[in-house]
Design a protein around this motif. Structure first.
Motif, PDB file in Angstrom:
ATOM      1  N   ILE A   1      -6.321  21.010 -25.090  1.00  0.00           N
ATOM      2  CA  ILE A   1      -7.344  20.068 -24.622  1.00  0.00           C
ATOM      3  C   ILE A   1      -8.106  19.588 -25.851  1.00  0.00           C
ATOM      4  N   GLY A   2      -7.908  18.311 -26.201  1.00  0.00           N
ATOM      5  CA  GLY A   2      -8.583  17.763 -27.388  1.00  0.00           C
ATOM      6  C   GLY A   2      -7.728  17.945 -28.622  1.00  0.00           C
ATOM      7  N   PHE A   3      -6.628  17.182 -28.672  1.00  0.00           N
ATOM      8  CA  PHE A   3      -5.699  17.308 -29.805  1.00  0.00           C
ATOM      9  C   PHE A   3      -6.234  16.460 -30.959  1.00  0.00           C
ATOM     10  N   GLY A   4      -7.167  17.043 -31.734  1.00  0.00           N
ATOM     11  CA  GLY A   4      -7.778  16.334 -32.862  1.00  0.00           C
ATOM     12  C   GLY A   4      -7.315  16.908 -34.177  1.00  0.00           C
ATOM     13  N   ARG A   5      -8.225  16.887 -35.136  1.00  0.00           N
ATOM     14  CA  ARG A   5      -7.929  17.306 -36.498  1.00  0.00           C
ATOM     15  C   ARG A   5      -7.447  18.768 -36.581  1.00  0.00           C
ATOM     16  N   TYR A   6      -8.136  19.646 -35.854  1.00  0.00           N
ATOM     17  CA  TYR A   6      -7.790  21.071 -35.871  1.00  0.00           C
ATOM     18  C   TYR A   6      -6.373  21.296 -35.315  1.00  0.00           C
ATOM     19  N   ALA A   7      -6.068  20.595 -34.227  1.00  0.00           N
ATOM     20  CA  ALA A   7      -4.736  20.751 -33.623  1.00  0.00           C
ATOM     21  C   ALA A   7      -3.650  20.243 -34.573  1.00  0.00           C
TER      22      ALA A   7
ATOM     23  N   SER B   1      -4.006  16.668 -24.511  1.00  0.00           N
ATOM     24  CA  SER B   1      -4.847  15.566 -24.025  1.00  0.00           C
ATOM     25  C   SER B   1      -5.645  14.993 -25.177  1.00  0.00           C
ATOM     26  N   ARG B   2      -5.801  13.660 -25.128  1.00  0.00           N
ATOM     27  CA  ARG B   2      -6.711  12.967 -26.046  1.00  0.00           C
ATOM     28  C   ARG B   2      -7.506  11.971 -25.197  1.00  0.00           C
ATOM     29  N   ARG B   3      -8.517  11.348 -25.802  1.00  0.00           N
ATOM     30  CA  ARG B   3      -9.362  10.457 -24.999  1.00  0.00           C
ATOM     31  C   ARG B   3      -8.669   9.163 -24.627  1.00  0.00           C
ATOM     32  N   ASN B   4      -7.681   8.796 -25.422  1.00  0.00           N
ATOM     33  CA  ASN B   4      -7.043   7.503 -25.227  1.00  0.00           C
ATOM     34  C   ASN B   4      -5.553   7.738 -24.979  1.00  0.00           C
TER      35      ASN B   4
ATOM     36  N   VAL C   1      -8.760  25.242 -25.671  1.00  0.00           N
ATOM     37  CA  VAL C   1      -9.852  24.266 -25.604  1.00  0.00           C
ATOM     38  C   VAL C   1     -10.282  23.970 -27.039  1.00  0.00           C
ATOM     39  N   ALA C   2      -9.862  22.801 -27.535  1.00  0.00           N
ATOM     40  CA  ALA C   2     -10.148  22.400 -28.926  1.00  0.00           C
ATOM     41  C   ALA C   2     -10.921  21.083 -28.951  1.00  0.00           C
ATOM     42  N   SER C   3     -11.715  20.898 -27.930  1.00  0.00           N
ATOM     43  CA  SER C   3     -12.585  19.725 -27.862  1.00  0.00           C
ATOM     44  C   SER C   3     -13.878  20.039 -28.625  1.00  0.00           C
ATOM     45  N   PRO C   4     -14.757  19.049 -28.857  1.00  0.00           N
ATOM     46  CA  PRO C   4     -16.041  19.369 -29.498  1.00  0.00           C
ATOM     47  C   PRO C   4     -16.817  20.413 -28.676  1.00  0.00           C
ATOM     48  N   PRO C   5     -17.600  21.270 -29.349  1.00  0.00           N
ATOM     49  CA  PRO C   5     -18.220  22.432 -28.688  1.00  0.00           C
ATOM     50  C   PRO C   5     -19.006  22.140 -27.403  1.00  0.00           C
TER      51      PRO C   5
ATOM     52  N   VAL D   1     -10.522  29.628 -26.018  1.00  0.00           N
ATOM     53  CA  VAL D   1     -11.544  28.626 -26.340  1.00  0.00           C
ATOM     54  C   VAL D   1     -11.976  28.757 -27.795  1.00  0.00           C
ATOM     55  N   GLU D   2     -12.054  27.608 -28.463  1.00  0.00           N
ATOM     56  CA  GLU D   2     -12.417  27.568 -29.882  1.00  0.00           C
ATOM     57  C   GLU D   2     -13.887  27.920 -30.125  1.00  0.00           C
ATOM     58  N   LYS D   3     -14.184  28.238 -31.359  1.00  0.00           N
ATOM     59  CA  LYS D   3     -15.561  28.485 -31.787  1.00  0.00           C
ATOM     60  C   LYS D   3     -16.210  27.156 -32.183  1.00  0.00           C
ATOM     61  N   PRO D   4     -17.519  27.010 -32.243  1.00  0.00           N
ATOM     62  CA  PRO D   4     -18.452  27.868 -31.530  1.00  0.00           C
ATOM     63  C   PRO D   4     -18.180  27.743 -30.032  1.00  0.00           C
TER      64      PRO D   4
ATOM     65  N   PRO E   1     -14.346  14.586 -42.334  1.00  0.00           N
ATOM     66  CA  PRO E   1     -14.095  13.478 -41.418  1.00  0.00           C
ATOM     67  C   PRO E   1     -14.574  13.681 -39.965  1.00  0.00           C
ATOM     68  N   ARG E   2     -15.094  14.871 -39.614  1.00  0.00           N
ATOM     69  CA  ARG E   2     -15.468  15.114 -38.212  1.00  0.00           C
ATOM     70  C   ARG E   2     -16.836  14.490 -37.898  1.00  0.00           C
ATOM     71  N   ALA E   3     -16.842  13.358 -37.221  1.00  0.00           N
ATOM     72  CA  ALA E   3     -18.088  12.591 -37.031  1.00  0.00           C
ATOM     73  C   ALA E   3     -19.116  13.345 -36.182  1.00  0.00           C
ATOM     74  N   TRP E   4     -18.662  14.072 -35.171  1.00  0.00           N
ATOM     75  CA  TRP E   4     -19.602  14.717 -34.241  1.00  0.00           C
ATOM     76  C   TRP E   4     -20.350  15.902 -34.859  1.00  0.00           C
ATOM     77  N   LEU E   5     -19.898  16.342 -36.035  1.00  0.00           N
ATOM     78  CA  LEU E   5     -20.480  17.534 -36.640  1.00  0.00           C
ATOM     79  C   LEU E   5     -21.984  17.404 -36.882  1.00  0.00           C
TER      80      LEU E   5
ATOM     81  N   GLN F   1      -2.446  33.064 -39.596  1.00  0.00           N
ATOM     82  CA  GLN F   1      -3.344  33.705 -38.629  1.00  0.00           C
ATOM     83  C   GLN F   1      -3.412  32.940 -37.296  1.00  0.00           C
ATOM     84  N   TYR F   2      -3.143  31.635 -37.350  1.00  0.00           N
ATOM     85  CA  TYR F   2      -3.196  30.828 -36.116  1.00  0.00           C
ATOM     86  C   TYR F   2      -1.998  31.193 -35.230  1.00  0.00           C
ATOM     87  N   THR F   3      -0.829  31.374 -35.850  1.00  0.00           N
ATOM     88  CA  THR F   3       0.363  31.797 -35.105  1.00  0.00           C
ATOM     89  C   THR F   3       0.091  33.145 -34.440  1.00  0.00           C
TER      90      THR F   3
HETATM   91  N1  LIG Z   1     -10.968  28.075 -36.017  1.00  0.00           N
HETATM   92  C1  LIG Z   1     -10.780  27.120 -36.892  1.00  0.00           C
HETATM   93  O1  LIG Z   1     -10.206  27.346 -37.954  1.00  0.00           O
HETATM   94  C2  LIG Z   1     -11.244  25.721 -36.558  1.00  0.00           C
HETATM   95  C3  LIG Z   1     -11.086  24.714 -37.497  1.00  0.00           C
HETATM   96  C4  LIG Z   1     -11.482  23.435 -37.162  1.00  0.00           C
HETATM   97  C5  LIG Z   1     -12.049  23.170 -35.926  1.00  0.00           C
HETATM   98  N2  LIG Z   1     -12.218  24.176 -35.037  1.00  0.00           N
HETATM   99  C6  LIG Z   1     -12.833  23.913 -33.718  1.00  0.00           C
HETATM  100  O2  LIG Z   1     -11.926  23.119 -32.938  1.00  0.00           O
HETATM  101  C7  LIG Z   1     -12.646  22.219 -32.117  1.00  0.00           C
HETATM  102  C8  LIG Z   1     -12.194  20.789 -32.408  1.00  0.00           C
HETATM  103  O3  LIG Z   1     -12.425  20.436 -33.755  1.00  0.00           O
HETATM  104  P1  LIG Z   1     -11.656  19.180 -34.422  1.00  0.00           P
HETATM  105  O4  LIG Z   1     -11.947  19.218 -35.874  1.00  0.00           O
HETATM  106  O5  LIG Z   1     -10.235  19.153 -34.001  1.00  0.00           O
HETATM  107  O6  LIG Z   1     -12.430  17.947 -33.782  1.00  0.00           O
HETATM  108  P2  LIG Z   1     -11.962  16.427 -33.635  1.00  0.00           P
HETATM  109  O7  LIG Z   1     -10.757  16.153 -34.471  1.00  0.00           O
HETATM  110  O8  LIG Z   1     -13.137  15.539 -33.898  1.00  0.00           O
HETATM  111  O9  LIG Z   1     -11.636  16.229 -32.108  1.00  0.00           O
HETATM  112  C9  LIG Z   1     -11.066  17.140 -31.229  1.00  0.00           C
HETATM  113  C10 LIG Z   1     -10.863  16.437 -29.896  1.00  0.00           C
HETATM  114  O10 LIG Z   1     -12.108  16.038 -29.344  1.00  0.00           O
HETATM  115  C11 LIG Z   1     -12.135  14.646 -29.064  1.00  0.00           C
HETATM  116  N3  LIG Z   1     -13.430  14.087 -29.482  1.00  0.00           N
HETATM  117  C12 LIG Z   1     -13.850  13.775 -30.735  1.00  0.00           C
HETATM  118  N4  LIG Z   1     -15.112  13.329 -30.714  1.00  0.00           N
HETATM  119  C13 LIG Z   1     -15.494  13.334 -29.414  1.00  0.00           C
HETATM  120  C14 LIG Z   1     -16.683  12.966 -28.751  1.00  0.00           C
HETATM  121  N5  LIG Z   1     -17.726  12.484 -29.424  1.00  0.00           N
HETATM  122  N6  LIG Z   1     -16.736  13.120 -27.403  1.00  0.00           N
HETATM  123  C15 LIG Z   1     -15.676  13.590 -26.724  1.00  0.00           C
HETATM  124  N7  LIG Z   1     -14.518  13.955 -27.304  1.00  0.00           N
HETATM  125  C16 LIG Z   1     -14.423  13.818 -28.627  1.00  0.00           C
HETATM  126  C17 LIG Z   1     -10.990  14.032 -29.870  1.00  0.00           C
HETATM  127  O11 LIG Z   1     -10.466  12.972 -29.108  1.00  0.00           O
HETATM  128  P3  LIG Z   1      -9.311  12.013 -29.646  1.00  0.00           P
HETATM  129  O12 LIG Z   1      -8.103  12.869 -29.768  1.00  0.00           O
HETATM  130  O13 LIG Z   1      -9.180  11.000 -28.599  1.00  0.00           O
HETATM  131  O14 LIG Z   1      -9.790  11.488 -30.977  1.00  0.00           O
HETATM  132  C18 LIG Z   1     -10.020  15.171 -30.019  1.00  0.00           C
HETATM  133  O15 LIG Z   1      -9.083  15.170 -28.985  1.00  0.00           O
HETATM  134  C19 LIG Z   1     -14.128  22.495 -32.406  1.00  0.00           C
HETATM  135  O16 LIG Z   1     -14.622  23.416 -31.477  1.00  0.00           O
HETATM  136  C20 LIG Z   1     -14.108  23.111 -33.797  1.00  0.00           C
HETATM  137  O17 LIG Z   1     -15.222  23.924 -34.075  1.00  0.00           O
HETATM  138  C21 LIG Z   1     -11.805  25.443 -35.323  1.00  0.00           C
END
Ligand SMILES: NC(=O)c1ccc[n+]([C@@H]2O[C@H](COP(=O)([O-])OP(=O)(O)OC[C@H]3O[C@@H](n4cnc5c(N)ncnc54)[C@H](OP(=O)(O)O)[C@@H]3O)[C@@H](O)[C@H]2O)c1
Length: 324
Positions: free
Chosen positions: A12-18, A38-41, A75-79, A98-101, A165-169, A286-288
């Motif tokens: 859920i939320g295939f973004g940068r981390y995925a 899943s992604r938003r688009n 669950v890899a969507s924003p926290p 579920v991812e951290k935080p 690059p993570r805008a929501w941070l 470690q992810y594997t």
């Molecule tokens: N454990 C670790 O090593 C590690 C490392 C990095 C991140 N994380 C965690 O993984 C999670 C995701 O991080 P990420 O870097 O992958 O984030 P991300 O690339 O910004 O986005 C993850 C997903 O959330 C969606 N998204 C982005 N901004 C959003 C918004 N404003 N409202 C609703 N949905 C939004 C994106 O949608 P689209 O696909 O449509 O763009 C994407 O599917 C977070 O909880 C982060 O803390 C963990």
């Protein structure tokens, strides 16, 4: 659960981390397969699914969690969205990593625990750093008494968020916090794992203070664990990228720096009465390991190293640091 002993995951939320961590990790899993995302688009979801040969893709989280071929979700969507996504997955009887935080506050983590228990599904908090070889070796050295009685622990985790690059941070509502939530969650959990002692007290200076309008830039934390172990931590979004942990014992000291890169050689520096020794350890992915650990827990009903309760404990510390 499955005929071929494989858990099919949906992300859920295939973004940068995925892209950077989860998808490569699935290339080496034994009990786990990446089956949906899943992604938003929908166009982005289709493109990503095509890129990685993932059969199920959608722009609706509900469609992913209700798909009969999906057994578990990450669950890899924003926290701020974790609560909603975990509860939805539990409602559709899907196991959840579920991812951290983990959430915006401890009350939400308790809701996740209750919902998963009620649905009869497993909940794991994604504290992946526990699966790092160098961390496990350090824990073994601390626990076995090689450093003598532990007196003091310190940790640092920082990066320069302006290059990230993570805008929501930097949005306090979506991120649920700055470096304390994003980076500190990892180290607070590692100290819990390595020391295995309850926290007695925690004090913090958070600058500027975290609020619903802005996140902090830096945080300095002063901690005490049972048996008079003291500690200090620093988390920052405005320093050169580095992570480090130090354990001082009555008979030795152990230093770990930048220990979280998968599939690299990590150095542990061990200072003892005999002198300084560098222990080199190859970090497996470690992810594997984290993903397969969860699959094994589901398939063979094994205990989870970081169940929802570990996430709750971590979230309670974060809430105390922020004073919320
Ligand atoms: N454990 C670790 O090593 C590690 C490392 C990095 C991140 N994380 C965690 O993984 C999670 C995701 O991080 P990420 O870097 O992958 O984030 P991300 O690339 O910004 O986005 C993850 C997903 O959330 C969606 N998204 C982005 N901004 C959003 C918004 N404003 N409202 C609703 N949905 C939004 C994106 O949608 P689209 O696909 O449509 O763009 C994407 O599917 C977070 O909880 C982060 O803390 C963990």
């Amino acid at each position: 659960m499955t005929l071929d002993n494989i858990i099919n995951y949906g992300i859920i939320g295939f973004g940068r981390y995925a892209h950077r961590r989860l998808q490569p990790a699935f290339q080496k899993t034994k009990y786990s397969r990446l089956a949906g995302l899943s992604r938003r688009n929908i166009r982005s979801a289709e493109t990503t699914a095509g890129q990685y040969d993932v059969p199920i893709f959608t722009d609706k989280v509900k469609e992913l969690v209700s798909h009969p071929d999906i057994h578990a979700v990450i669950v890899a969507s924003p926290p701020a969205l974790h609560r909603e996504h975990v509860l939805l997955a539990a409602k559709h009887k899907k196991h959840v990593l579920v991812e951290k935080p983990i959430a915006s506050h401890a009350g939400e983590v308790q809701e996740m625990i209750d919902a998963c228990a009620k649905a009869g599904v497993k909940l794991m908090a994604g504290f992946v750093m526990r699966f790092i070889d160098a961390i496990r070796q350090s824990r073994e050295m601390v626990q076995s008494g090689k450093l003598g009685k532990i007196r003091y622990a310190s940790g640092h985790f920082g990066l320069d968020v302006s290059t990230f690059p993570r805008a929501w941070l930097s949005d306090p509502i979506i991120s649920t916090g700055g470096p304390v939530a994003d980076l500190g969650s990892h180290l607070l959990d590692l100290l819990d794992y390595v020391l295995e002692k309850p926290v007695v007290s925690i004090q913090s200076i958070v600058k500027p203070p975290y609020s619903q309008k802005s996140i902090e830039r830096d945080a300095a934390i002063l901690m005490e664990w049972e048996e008079n172990i003291l500690g200090t931590l620093h988390f920052s979004f405005d320093v050169i990228r580095e992570s480090g942990l130090i354990f001082h014992g009555a008979k030795g000291k152990l230093t770990l720096t930048d220990f979280n890169q998968p599939e690299t050689m990590i150095e542990i520096v061990w200072l003892s009465e005999k002198g300084r020794k560098t222990i080199r350890i190859f970090n497996q992915n470690q992810y594997t390991r984290m993903i397969d650990h969860f699959s094994e827990a589901i398939l063979f009903d094994k205990p989870i190293l970081t169940p929802g309760e570990t996430g709750l404990k971590n979230q309670m510390l974060i809430d105390r640091i922020y004073g919320r």
